[in-house]
Enzyme design. Structure first.
Site, PDB file in Angstrom:
ATOM      1  N   ASP A 370       0.672  -1.369  -0.167  1.00  7.67           N
ATOM      2  CA  ASP A 370      -0.058   0.047   0.105  1.00  7.67           C
ATOM      3  C   ASP A 370       0.691   1.153  -0.068  1.00  7.67           C
ATOM      4  O   ASP A 370       2.024   1.208   0.621  1.00  7.67           O
ATOM      5  CB  ASP A 370      -0.953   0.000   1.313  1.00  7.67           C
ATOM      6  CG  ASP A 370      -1.881   0.946   1.195  1.00  7.67           C
ATOM      7  OD1 ASP A 370      -2.114   1.766   0.348  1.00  7.67           O
ATOM      8  OD2 ASP A 370      -2.894   0.726   2.230  1.00  7.67           O
ATOM      9  N   ASN A 483     -10.345  -3.749   2.644  1.00  7.87           N
ATOM     10  CA  ASN A 483     -10.059  -3.360   4.204  1.00  7.87           C
ATOM     11  C   ASN A 483     -11.218  -2.726   4.605  1.00  7.87           C
ATOM     12  O   ASN A 483     -11.070  -2.134   5.721  1.00  7.87           O
ATOM     13  CB  ASN A 483      -8.994  -2.330   3.894  1.00  7.87           C
ATOM     14  CG  ASN A 483      -7.448  -3.074   4.221  1.00  7.87           C
ATOM     15  OD1 ASN A 483      -7.337  -4.182   4.913  1.00  7.87           O
ATOM     16  ND2 ASN A 483      -6.684  -2.855   3.281  1.00  7.87           N
ATOM     17  N   ASP A 537     -11.584 -17.778   2.082  1.00  9.90           N
ATOM     18  CA  ASP A 537     -12.752 -18.776   1.735  1.00  9.90           C
ATOM     19  C   ASP A 537     -12.586 -19.430   0.267  1.00  9.90           C
ATOM     20  O   ASP A 537     -11.757 -19.138  -0.567  1.00  9.90           O
ATOM     21  CB  ASP A 537     -14.156 -17.827   1.767  1.00  9.90           C
ATOM     22  CG  ASP A 537     -14.068 -16.885   0.751  1.00  9.90           C
ATOM     23  OD1 ASP A 537     -14.063 -17.149  -0.454  1.00  9.90           O
ATOM     24  OD2 ASP A 537     -14.197 -15.642   1.356  1.00  9.90           O
ATOM     25  N   GLU A 617      22.024 -12.436  10.660  1.00  6.57           N
ATOM     26  CA  GLU A 617      20.512 -12.657  10.523  1.00  6.57           C
ATOM     27  C   GLU A 617      20.338 -13.069   9.188  1.00  6.57           C
ATOM     28  O   GLU A 617      19.495 -13.916   8.865  1.00  6.57           O
ATOM     29  CB  GLU A 617      19.831 -11.643  10.832  1.00  6.57           C
ATOM     30  CG  GLU A 617      19.572 -11.440  12.341  1.00  6.57           C
ATOM     31  CD  GLU A 617      18.958  -9.964  12.672  1.00  6.57           C
ATOM     32  OE1 GLU A 617      18.317 -10.072  13.932  1.00  6.57           O
ATOM     33  OE2 GLU A 617      19.184  -8.882  12.005  1.00  6.57           O
TER      34      GLU A 617
END
Ligand code: GLA
Length: 735
Positions: A370, A483, A537, A617
């Site tokens: 976004d 959203n 879904d 890392e």
């Protein structure tokens, strides 16, 4: 074995899959009754299951004359209507022009057809060859009104699922209003059963709840215009004693992403009825003579071996017959997403910096989230303005994307096409394009409104804007977000008596937009999202092979979210990333290995500022990518086993994958607490071949399948809280 058979003497329909059987009968007065769903019984017809009794206050159809034992109020049936003496929850309700709601559905005719029926404009299971499935269409008719109801059954023998849908046609002479049209109705004879469903909230989706089915009606539903974070359109019904690997279980999944209702009722005769379909609230479809309405699809399955077999049936059915993307069983590029790294604060230099660091550790896809478009510096503006914000991305998007492609990485982008901000050029141009009730202030949510995508001109305009962006810079991945829930339900394009159609038309509009996208870009990897997992879904899986599982990226919360999701949806569909610690949602700190083990049981990617990682890392992150690529085929195609549950007494959440040929096993888990002086937990694996020998790849230790399943292996003792485990076993001939 014939998947669908009709016996004209007994008037019994038998639907068979490899291990299940479903039976119904045209009973007296052409009533279609439900006889049986469960284990395959060969050629037997179980008509003796219907026992009629004279029950007080349960009326009788007029044709039954003196036979007071024949009552629709207690008969198990296939699809029932309101206004007809069956006072239980029902499949359909119609309002005729005269205001009455009676519908007497009687068997009229049927057809058995090869292949699977189709539902134009709706997601549904498909076949790759005609022999994958067979179709049964049963036509029921209400003679006085001319209303016809076609029950559709799609039988998929190999994956033990049966699909259902209903087509309602007005063959009468006057207009009717369809008030309720469920996709599936399923009756169960008297027995004690539990209902398992998946409730939740934003950041904590698909929590598992199991409760007894008791008298009255229980309802799982969404009225939010999306399947929602709060309930999932999927339930399990099982024997009270059922466990992961024991007992009779049924699974019912709705292939739809909008409002839904699943009701379960235990009636006066201790029988259970379940209905699943579009929520009747704010639903009313006008059908003029000759017009039809088709419900979305529901999928059902049965297992006699506990809950895990239900999951296997659904996972296989969805991987083979629902997810159309070619990514379904091939490597998904490991991605980095900039959302948790930058939120709205970035420019092209920052993005490129992350992409470059990502490339160095082996990441294959950079996703710009976004904030790249319009005047989108926060979440209250810009939605609808799908052109790049050059104040942030100097030089434009194509130039940045070219640089990322030059790194040898793919590029992906975030969009939210169903929405509009009041502070946007689009809203200033077309203030009537959003859902809004005239004369009222709209309800906002995250400062945004729903675009009225039930209107073709609105969706075509938005998709055209988005296509221009995608065409300008060869985008390989799209994250399609939504959203807010649908609200202010009123479309300026429909008359007063059709406003009850808006929510469903809106959903059909969303499906149409997604269809346009994937048709235009067949190789695109589409990940859908709804503030995390608010639209996780089966409907969405028809368009996107993966769905962002939750905005909560905390590995420990994800154990519960992904556990619940796994009952129904394939593991490869769960969007899951390694994010930074302390975690942005929970403040919790977990080891990077733990975060990765959890995210690997999903699509796997990173969502943190890689430029801020230490050298050490980065090395770990890079090794984890190599590890993921080795195990990805197991995660995509293996059978999934929930070995322990998040809240059981084991102090660990452990799950496993077993390859279809049972030659490879992957065991993953997280030990929750490091206790001093702890009890020893033995892990009992499942789904292995007891005779086969398996070698643990790290230690070389050899066990038989029987030992791993029945004797168990000790859960490792952790050195700190939240330590992860990952074992791989491979079949061996060594002694
Ligand atoms: C939703 C998504 C997040 C992120 C934000 C951006 O919440 O679930 O992953 O894309 O939107 O606004």
């Amino acid at each position: 074995m014939e998947p669908i058979k009709f016996n004209p003497q007994s008037r019994v329909f038998t639907l068979r899959t490899c291990s299940t059987m479903y039976q119904m009968q045209i009973e007296r007065y052409d009533t279609l009754v439900h006889l049986y769903y469960g284990a395959d019984l060969g050629d037997t017809e179980v008509v003796h299951r219907i026992v009629n009794l004279d029950r007080g206050f349960s009326g009788n159809p007029y044709e039954a004359e003196d036979d007071r034992r024949f009552s629709l109020d207690v008969l198990p049936q296939e699809y029932t209507a309101e206004g007809n003496g069956d006072y239980r929850i029902q499949g359909i309700e119609i309002r005729h022009t005269d205001g009455s709601n009676c519908l007497q559905l009687k068997y009229c005719s049927h057809q058995i057809l090869p292949g699977k029926y189709r539902l134009p404009g709706l997601p549904s299971l498909f076949t790759t060859q005609e022999s994958d499935a067979a179709t049964l269409e049963i036509l029921l008719k209400d003679e006085p009104s001319g209303v016809e109801v076609k029950l559709l059954y799609g039988v998929f023998p190999q994956c033990d699922v049966i699909t259902r849908a209903v087509e309602i046609t007005n063959h009468g002479t006057s207009r009717i209003a369809l008030k309720k049209a469920m996709s599936l109705e399923l009756d169960f004879p008297k027995r004690s059963m539990d209902l398992i469903h998946f409730y939740g909230r934003h950041n904590m989706e698909r929590q598992t709840e199991r409760r007894p089915i008791t008298h009255g009606i229980q309802s799982i539903e969404s009225k939010r215009g999306m399947s929602s974070h709060h309930h999932n359109p999927a339930v399990l019904i099982c024997d009270r004693r059922a466990t992961e690997d024991y007992g009779d279980c049924y699974g019912i999944v709705f292939v739809y992403s909008g409002n839904f209702e699943c009701q379960v009722e235990l009636d006066q005769a201790e029988q259970t009825r379940l209905v699943m379909g579009i929520h009747p609230s704010n639903f009313s479809f006008r059908l003029s003579p000759g017009e039809s309405f088709t419900t979305p699809e529901a999928v059902m399955t049965w297992s006699g071996k506990g809950l895990e077999q239900i999951s296997h049936h659904f996972h296989d059915a969805f991987r083979n017959h629902l997810i159309r993307s070619s990514y379904v069983n091939r490597h998904r590029p490991v991605l980095v997403n900039n959302w948790e790294a930058t939120y709205f604060q970035f420019d092209e230099k920052k993005l490129y910096g992350i992409a470059k660091a990502a490339k160095e550790i082996g990441i294959e896809l950079f996703v710009l989230d976004d904030g790249w478009f319009g005047k989108r510096d926060d979440d209250i503006s810009g939605l609808g303005d799908w052109y790049v914000n050059e104040k942030k991305i100097h030089g434009g998007l194509p130039a940045l994307v070219q640089k990322i492609h030059n790194l040898g990485m793919k590029f992906g982008i975030w969009i939210e096409p169903e929405m509009i901000s009041e502070d946007s050029d689009l809203y200033r141009l077309h203030p009537d394009w959003c859902l809004k009730v005239p004369g009222r202030n709209p309800m906002t949510s995250r400062g945004q409104l729903n675009l009225d995508v039930s209107r073709k001109e609105v969706r075509d305009y938005v998709m055209e804007q988005i296509f221009q962006v995608l065409d300008s810079c060869h985008v390989e991945y799209v994250k399609w977000d939504v959203n807010r829930a649908v609200g202010n339900v009123f479309s300026q394009s429909l008359p007063e008596d059709r406003q009850g159609e808006v929510l469903h038309r809106h959903m059909l509009g969303v499906y149409d937009m997604m269809e346009q996208l994937i048709t235009r870009y067949p190789d695109l990897l589409l990940e859908t999202c709804a503030g995390g997992g608010g639209r996780f879904d089966a409907g969405m899986l028809y368009y996107s092979p993966q769905i962002w599982c939750s905005d909560n990226t905390d590995a420990i919360d994800r154990l519960e979210i992904q556990y619940g999701t796994s009952f129904i949806y394939p593991i490869s569909t769960m969007g899951a990333h390694v994010s930074v610690c302390p975690n942005h949602q929970t403040g919790r700190t977990t080891d990077m290995n733990t975060r990765a083990v959890v995210a690997m049981s999903g699509t796997f990617g990173y969502e943190l500022d890689l430029e801020h990682m230490t050298k050490e890392e980065k090395e770990i992150a890079s090794d984890l990518i190599t590890q993921f690529k080795e195990i990805e085929p197991m995660i995509q195609n293996g059978d999934y086993y929930r070995i322990t549950a998040p809240k059981d007494e084991n102090n660990a959440v452990v799950w496993s994958f077993v390859s279809k040929d049972k030659a490879k096993v992957l065991v993953c888990g997280v030990v929750l607490r490091k206790y001093p002086n702890p009890p020893i937990t033995l892990l009992h694996l499942r789904g292995l071949d007891p005779q086969k020998k398996y070698k643990e790849t790290l230690t070389g230790q050899i066990y038989t399948g029987a030992v791993l399943m029945y004797a168990g292996i000790p859960l490792p003792l952790p050195s700190m809280d939240y330590e992860s485990l990952q074992y791989r076993f491979e079949e061996t001939n060594e002694i």
